[in-house]
Design a protein around this motif. Sequence first.
Motif, short mmCIF file in Angstrom:
data_model
loop_
_atom_site.label_atom_id
_atom_site.label_comp_id
_atom_site.label_asym_id
_atom_site.label_seq_id
_atom_site.Cartn_x
_atom_site.Cartn_y
_atom_site.Cartn_z
N PHE A 156 0.95 -1.31 0.19
CA PHE A 156 0.05 -0.09 0.01
C PHE A 156 0.90 1.42 0.03
O PHE A 156 1.99 1.26 0.50
CB PHE A 156 -0.94 -0.21 1.23
CG PHE A 156 -1.85 0.99 1.37
CD1 PHE A 156 -3.00 1.11 0.68
CD2 PHE A 156 -1.29 2.47 2.21
CE1 PHE A 156 -3.81 2.25 0.74
CE2 PHE A 156 -2.35 3.23 2.19
CZ PHE A 156 -3.56 3.29 1.46
N PRO A 157 0.71 2.37 -0.54
CA PRO A 157 -0.56 2.48 -1.35
C PRO A 157 -0.36 2.06 -3.01
O PRO A 157 0.66 2.26 -3.43
CB PRO A 157 -0.55 4.04 -1.40
CG PRO A 157 0.71 4.57 -1.33
CD PRO A 157 1.55 3.43 -0.78
N VAL A 158 -1.15 1.48 -3.62
CA VAL A 158 -1.03 1.15 -4.97
C VAL A 158 -2.08 1.83 -5.86
O VAL A 158 -3.41 2.14 -5.76
CB VAL A 158 -1.73 -0.37 -5.05
CG1 VAL A 158 -1.64 -0.95 -6.50
CG2 VAL A 158 -0.98 -1.21 -4.14
N GLY A 159 -1.65 2.69 -6.69
CA GLY A 159 -2.32 3.47 -7.67
C GLY A 159 -3.08 4.59 -7.17
O GLY A 159 -4.17 5.01 -7.70
N LEU A 160 -2.68 5.29 -5.95
CA LEU A 160 -3.66 6.36 -5.68
C LEU A 160 -3.18 7.56 -6.19
O LEU A 160 -3.73 8.57 -6.05
CB LEU A 160 -3.22 6.41 -3.97
CG LEU A 160 -3.96 5.31 -3.21
CD1 LEU A 160 -3.93 5.53 -1.58
CD2 LEU A 160 -5.27 4.92 -3.85
N GLY A 161 -1.70 7.55 -6.53
CA GLY A 161 -1.22 8.80 -7.46
C GLY A 161 -1.16 9.89 -6.29
O GLY A 161 -1.58 11.01 -6.63
#
Length: 217
Positions: A156-161
Amino acid sequence: MVDRVSAKDYTSYWEGLWADGLQAGQKFDAGRSAPVLQALLNQAGPACRGKTALVPGCGRGYDVLEFAQHGCTATGLEISKSATDAGERYADSCNLGPARELAQYQTGDFFHHLNQYDYGYDYTFMCSFVPEKRADWAEAWSKLIRPGGELITLIFPVGLGIPSPPPFDVTPEQYEELLIPKGFQKIVLEKLPAHLSHAPRAGKEYIGRWRKTAASL
Ligand SMILES: C[S@@+](CC[C@H](N)C(=O)[O-])C[C@H]1O[C@@H](n2cnc3c(N)ncnc32)[C@H](O)[C@@H]1O
């Protein structure tokens, strides 16, 4: 825009956050250990008693205490002295009895830490430094986990940008690409069931479990 100078050092950034008195529940601090860690250690039962664990970037150390309460001698390693102090204070406030002595806090840099452990636990740690340091991260873990030991990565974080990292986005694939060449074997790499995450992160986390198969490659 973050200055991605190779291996940019965020030490003073982290120390600043902790020295300013980061409270439980603020920013990345979830206020308790991750439900999945509790589930894994419950499942392991007596098998983890007497073992050792390293939790780098442990923050206030909730996960360190989870290992200790399961009979594991756990080292919480923090680059920030103020975080180490916060961890010690928190642990002292928890009335853990004999388990308190199994929880140890050290101020130091993961990338220079020398020891070997049965377990490693990496949660919101790989996201805390620049991607350029990830190869060094994998190399360090390969030396820190003894052959036969296990590294648990909660991803985490995955793909939160997130617009101004840290935290830097990570992907499950990156963990696999980094760890397999360093002598880790994949036990599990999958999306975490929602009930095993902190509620605000439910459905957004992945779990990786990696067995150290050989001496450092
Ligand atoms: C995103 S926070 C996560 C804290 C904790 N894992 C949690 O979930 O509450 C990352 C932590 O890693 C620590 N850190 C960053 N770089 C480090 C390093 N090289 N060695 C040890 N700790 C480090 C920071 O001080 C910070 O507390």
